[in-house]
Every structure is written in C-alpha cells, then in structure tokens.
Design a protein around this motif. Structure first.
Motif, PDB file in Angstrom:
ATOM      1  N   HIS A 107       0.831  -1.208   0.000  1.00  0.00           N
ATOM      2  CA  HIS A 107       0.000   0.000   0.000  1.00  0.00           C
ATOM      3  C   HIS A 107       0.868   1.261   0.000  1.00  0.00           C
ATOM      4  O   HIS A 107       0.660   2.179  -0.798  1.00  0.00           O
ATOM      5  N   VAL A 108       1.862   1.306   0.890  1.00  0.00           N
ATOM      6  CA  VAL A 108       2.705   2.506   0.985  1.00  0.00           C
ATOM      7  C   VAL A 108       3.602   2.644  -0.250  1.00  0.00           C
ATOM      8  O   VAL A 108       3.917   3.768  -0.663  1.00  0.00           O
ATOM      9  N   ILE A 109       3.986   1.527  -0.842  1.00  0.00           N
ATOM     10  CA  ILE A 109       4.788   1.583  -2.069  1.00  0.00           C
ATOM     11  C   ILE A 109       3.973   2.193  -3.199  1.00  0.00           C
ATOM     12  O   ILE A 109       4.469   3.032  -3.976  1.00  0.00           O
ATOM     13  N   ARG A 110       2.706   1.804  -3.301  1.00  0.00           N
ATOM     14  CA  ARG A 110       1.854   2.351  -4.367  1.00  0.00           C
ATOM     15  C   ARG A 110       1.555   3.831  -4.138  1.00  0.00           C
ATOM     16  O   ARG A 110       1.457   4.608  -5.100  1.00  0.00           O
ATOM     17  N   GLU A 111       1.433   4.254  -2.884  1.00  0.00           N
ATOM     18  CA  GLU A 111       1.237   5.680  -2.615  1.00  0.00           C
ATOM     19  C   GLU A 111       2.480   6.481  -3.008  1.00  0.00           C
ATOM     20  O   GLU A 111       2.367   7.581  -3.559  1.00  0.00           O
ATOM     21  N   ALA A 112       3.643   5.931  -2.736  1.00  0.00           N
ATOM     22  CA  ALA A 112       4.881   6.597  -3.151  1.00  0.00           C
ATOM     23  C   ALA A 112       4.948   6.683  -4.669  1.00  0.00           C
ATOM     24  O   ALA A 112       5.390   7.695  -5.231  1.00  0.00           O
ATOM     25  N   GLY A 113       4.499   5.624  -5.341  1.00  0.00           N
ATOM     26  CA  GLY A 113       4.473   5.633  -6.800  1.00  0.00           C
ATOM     27  C   GLY A 113       3.531   6.686  -7.346  1.00  0.00           C
ATOM     28  O   GLY A 113       3.826   7.345  -8.358  1.00  0.00           O
ATOM     29  N   GLU A 114       2.402   6.874  -6.689  1.00  0.00           N
ATOM     30  CA  GLU A 114       1.443   7.904  -7.091  1.00  0.00           C
ATOM     31  C   GLU A 114       2.059   9.296  -6.933  1.00  0.00           C
ATOM     32  O   GLU A 114       1.932  10.156  -7.816  1.00  0.00           O
ATOM     33  N   TYR A 115       2.721   9.514  -5.813  1.00  0.00           N
ATOM     34  CA  TYR A 115       3.387  10.797  -5.561  1.00  0.00           C
ATOM     35  C   TYR A 115       4.462  11.050  -6.615  1.00  0.00           C
ATOM     36  O   TYR A 115       4.553  12.150  -7.187  1.00  0.00           O
ATOM     37  N   LEU A 116       5.259  10.041  -6.904  1.00  0.00           N
ATOM     38  CA  LEU A 116       6.320  10.158  -7.897  1.00  0.00           C
ATOM     39  C   LEU A 116       5.739  10.525  -9.259  1.00  0.00           C
ATOM     40  O   LEU A 116       6.253  11.418  -9.956  1.00  0.00           O
ATOM     41  N   GLN A 117       4.648   9.871  -9.633  1.00  0.00           N
ATOM     42  CA  GLN A 117       4.016  10.146 -10.929  1.00  0.00           C
ATOM     43  C   GLN A 117       3.492  11.576 -10.995  1.00  0.00           C
ATOM     44  O   GLN A 117       3.628  12.256 -12.029  1.00  0.00           O
ATOM     45  N   GLN A 118       2.908  12.051  -9.895  1.00  0.00           N
ATOM     46  CA  GLN A 118       2.397  13.424  -9.883  1.00  0.00           C
ATOM     47  C   GLN A 118       3.530  14.437 -10.035  1.00  0.00           C
ATOM     48  O   GLN A 118       3.401  15.428 -10.774  1.00  0.00           O
ATOM     49  N   LEU A 119       4.643  14.211  -9.350  1.00  0.00           N
ATOM     50  CA  LEU A 119       5.784  15.127  -9.479  1.00  0.00           C
ATOM     51  C   LEU A 119       6.360  15.109 -10.889  1.00  0.00           C
ATOM     52  O   LEU A 119       6.760  16.151 -11.417  1.00  0.00           O
ATOM     53  N   GLN A 120       6.414  13.940 -11.498  1.00  0.00           N
ATOM     54  CA  GLN A 120       6.929  13.836 -12.863  1.00  0.00           C
ATOM     55  C   GLN A 120       6.049  14.608 -13.837  1.00  0.00           C
ATOM     56  O   GLN A 120       6.560  15.259 -14.761  1.00  0.00           O
ATOM     57  N   LEU A 121       4.743  14.579 -13.626  1.00  0.00           N
ATOM     58  CA  LEU A 121       3.829  15.367 -14.457  1.00  0.00           C
ATOM     59  C   LEU A 121       4.059  16.858 -14.234  1.00  0.00           C
ATOM     60  O   LEU A 121       4.107  17.639 -15.188  1.00  0.00           O
ATOM     61  N   LEU A 122       4.207  17.247 -12.981  1.00  0.00           N
ATOM     62  CA  LEU A 122       4.426  18.653 -12.671  1.00  0.00           C
ATOM     63  C   LEU A 122       5.733  19.164 -13.270  1.00  0.00           C
ATOM     64  O   LEU A 122       5.796  20.310 -13.744  1.00  0.00           O
ATOM     65  N   GLN A 123       6.757  18.329 -13.271  1.00  0.00           N
ATOM     66  CA  GLN A 123       8.035  18.747 -13.846  1.00  0.00           C
ATOM     67  C   GLN A 123       7.942  18.957 -15.353  1.00  0.00           C
ATOM     68  O   GLN A 123       8.767  19.655 -15.943  1.00  0.00           O
ATOM     69  N   LYS A 124       6.919  18.375 -15.968  1.00  0.00           N
ATOM     70  CA  LYS A 124       6.644  18.611 -17.393  1.00  0.00           C
ATOM     71  C   LYS A 124       5.655  19.754 -17.573  1.00  0.00           C
ATOM     72  O   LYS A 124       5.242  20.049 -18.697  1.00  0.00           O
ATOM     73  N   ARG A 125       5.264  20.375 -16.434  1.00  0.00           N
ATOM     74  CA  ARG A 125       4.283  21.472 -16.409  1.00  0.00           C
ATOM     75  C   ARG A 125       2.912  21.000 -16.893  1.00  0.00           C
ATOM     76  O   ARG A 125       2.144  21.762 -17.477  1.00  0.00           O
ATOM     77  N   GLU A 126       2.596  19.731 -16.598  1.00  0.00           N
ATOM     78  CA  GLU A 126       1.292  19.176 -16.945  1.00  0.00           C
ATOM     79  C   GLU A 126       0.396  19.155 -15.718  1.00  0.00           C
ATOM     80  O   GLU A 126       0.859  18.891 -14.607  1.00  0.00           O
ATOM     81  N   ASP A 127      -0.900  19.434 -15.936  1.00  0.00           N
ATOM     82  CA  ASP A 127      -1.857  19.438 -14.836  1.00  0.00           C
ATOM     83  C   ASP A 127      -2.073  18.016 -14.328  1.00  0.00           C
ATOM     84  O   ASP A 127      -1.920  17.043 -15.060  1.00  0.00           O
ATOM     85  N   ILE A 128      -2.451  17.903 -13.038  1.00  0.00           N
ATOM     86  CA  ILE A 128      -2.667  16.596 -12.421  1.00  0.00           C
ATOM     87  C   ILE A 128      -4.151  16.243 -12.480  1.00  0.00           C
ATOM     88  O   ILE A 128      -4.981  16.913 -11.875  1.00  0.00           O
ATOM     89  N   GLY A 129      -4.473  15.195 -13.210  1.00  0.00           N
ATOM     90  CA  GLY A 129      -5.816  14.624 -13.164  1.00  0.00           C
ATOM     91  C   GLY A 129      -6.936  15.533 -13.614  1.00  0.00           C
ATOM     92  O   GLY A 129      -7.986  15.579 -12.972  1.00  0.00           O
ATOM     93  N   ASP A 130      -6.762  16.268 -14.724  1.00  0.00           N
ATOM     94  CA  ASP A 130      -7.779  17.208 -15.162  1.00  0.00           C
ATOM     95  C   ASP A 130      -8.709  16.620 -16.211  1.00  0.00           C
ATOM     96  O   ASP A 130      -9.844  17.037 -16.350  1.00  0.00           O
ATOM     97  N   GLU A 131      -8.240  15.660 -17.001  1.00  0.00           N
ATOM     98  CA  GLU A 131      -9.046  15.047 -18.056  1.00  0.00           C
ATOM     99  C   GLU A 131      -9.938  13.947 -17.471  1.00  0.00           C
ATOM    100  O   GLU A 131      -9.623  13.377 -16.428  1.00  0.00           O
TER     101      GLU A 131
END
Length: 306
Positions: free
Chosen positions: A164-188
């Motif tokens: 569970h905690v590994i998957r939450e870390a993966g979610e956080y990592l994915q969100q930061l990677q999107l932000l570093q591309k200047r992409e919005d999180i979960g808008d579509e």
C-alpha cells in the motif's frame, strides 16, 4: 501547460501533503521491525530525516504562496497530529520532528498571496530532489516487502500495508513527474477516473487493515470497517469502468464523495479514541491520524471534481 503560478502552487500543495505521508511510512516500517532486524532502523531513520528536511523546505516555500484554507482542510495537519506524534514517540522510542507540525499550523497565519518574486526555480530544484529520494525510499520498501513475502523477514504490519505505501509513493512520484513537465494533475476525464480508482482502492485498504488491527473486543468497529471495505471495493470497480465510460463519472464522483465523507467521520472518531486511549487496538496514534488526513485529501479532490 501549467503557468508558473499554477506550477508553484500545485507543487507546494502536493509536497506539503505527500512528504508528511512519506516520512510517516518510514516511521511505521521502523516501528514494526523485530529485534533481529533492528539494524535497519538507522537506515530508515536517515530516510525519514531526509523527508523531514524536504518538508521543512516546502513549508518555507508555502509561506505566502498557499492559501490558508488549504492548510485548514485537514490533509496537511489535523487537530490530533501533534498529540498523535507525541504518543507515537512515547510508544515506540522513535524520534519524530514535532516542530514541523507546529510550523505547519503556523501557516494558517500567512496570507495566501504574499510573494513578490517567482519561486519557480526553487520549486523545480526541490521537486527533482524529492523524486530522487522517493526512488530510493521505494527501493528500500520493496526490499523489505520482498523479504517478508519470501519468509526471510517478519514485521508487525501486514504485507498488504507494505505494498500500500509503495503504491502511494508511486502515485506521488508520478504526480511530481507530471508537474516537472508542467502538466496538470488529473484534469481530463480519463485521469479523473484513474484517480477515483486509485483513492477508492486506498480507502478500501484502510478499512481492511484497520479492521484487522482493532482488538477483537471492538466488535462494532470491526463490523463498520468491514462494511466500508466492501463499499469501496465496489466503488473502485465502478471507477475502473468509468475510464472507458466517462458518462459514469458524475455517479461515481457523487457516490465516492458520500462514502468518503462517511469513512472520514469514522476515522476521525477512531483517531480521537486511539489518541485518548479509549479504543483497544494495535493501531499507532500517528497511523490513525495518517489515514484520517488521506481521507481529508481525497475529499478535497472529490469536491473539486464535483
């Protein structure tokens, strides 16, 4: 493409929430070790302290950039967090930087828009360092989980909770990677469905593992937790379907909002009872507050979707 202002705000808000979650995951892992594996505690303590350092940096960036309403939403810190940390230190002997919690509470007194200069470069560099630390933390957590699954190691928390905690870390990592591309999180619509499936699954797993951590004498709490487990399993399945059928989104958002409000109230009652030693369980006070904050976080997301 995010504007500079939106990139800074989303980054800081995301880090305020998730960095605390990540450092607490380390605390829970360390507290669950047996004497045989206590040699892992220094390594885990170092990881925790690095997350705490990054969180303190984020708090400094949040002053004047994050609306106090965001801090008061209950996903950054709650009225129980400080006391839960003190009780958890008392029970486990592990050190927790409680000054961070006090710093976060003081953010309520800062105006939401006070910065006169761009923080984009500072936020960009911070995000990069967090990504690197997340990757190291996930690697460490996966090693522990694999040893547990191979019956080469015993811990006092469920393998499901480790995963569970590994998957939450993966979610956080994915969100930061999107932000570093200047992409919005979960808008579509498709991204919303993915987020709904993820968080409904997280809420359901919270119900499952706290159900098994209540003392058997707490029969009513076990019954209620079991009901939430079944409810969120169903909501997760519908959210998965909504990825291919966006017309189902309004229904799943509405039903998830109602269910998450209910489990959030259940978690708050549980947190208060555990912190005040009125509920029998093997749940650390900080873990109770931890899952309460995650429910508050999901509620804010659902309200924005609605």
């Amino acid at each position: 493409m995010l504007t500079s202002v939106e990139y800074i705000r989303q980054s800081v808000e995301t880090n305020l929430f998730f960095l605390r979650i990540m450092k607490e995951h380390i605390i829970f892992a360390a507290s669950a070790l047996t004497l045989k594996d206590e040699g892992l505690v220094p390594k885990l303590t170092e990881l925790k302290e690095r997350f705490e350092g990054l969180l303190e940096e984020t708090i400094l960036l949040a002053r004047g950039t994050v609306d106090p309403k965001t801090i008061s939403a209950g996903d950054i810190v709650t009225q129980y967090t400080y006391k839960a940390e003190l009780k958890t230190m008392e029970y486990t002997g592990l050190a927790i930087n409680t000054e961070i919690t006090l710093q976060e509470i003081r953010l309520l007194n800062y105006p939401g828009r006070g910065r006169k200069h761009s923080l984009e470069h500072s936020v960009d560099m911070l995000n990069d360092r967090i990504i690197a630390l997340l990757e190291a933390a996930v690697k460490s957590q996966k090693e522990i989980l694999q040893k547990v699954l191979d019956c080469k190691m015993f811990t006092h928390i469920y393998p499901m909770l480790l995963d569970h905690v590994i998957r939450e870390a993966g979610e956080y990592l994915q969100q930061l990677q999107l932000l570093q591309k200047r992409e919005d999180i979960g808008d579509e619509p498709g991204q919303k469905a993915v987020q709904l499936a993820f968080w409904n699954d997280i809420m359901g797993e919270h119900a499952k593992f706290v159900r098994g951590m209540f003392d058997p004498a707490e029969a009513e709490l076990i019954r209620v937790a079991n009901g939430f487990s079944e409810q969120f399993d169903e909501l997760t399945a519908v959210a998965v379907e909504a990825y291919q059928n966006p017309e189902k989104l309004p229904r799943i958002i509405r039903e998830s909002l109602n269910a998450t409000t209910d489990i959030r109230n259940f978690k708050e009652q549980g947190t208060e009872g555990i912190v005040d030693c009125k509920i029998r369980s093997v749940i650390l006070p900080l873990l109770a507050d931890h899952v309460l904050r995650e429910a508050n976080h999901y509620l804010q997301q659902l309200k924005m979707y609605k």
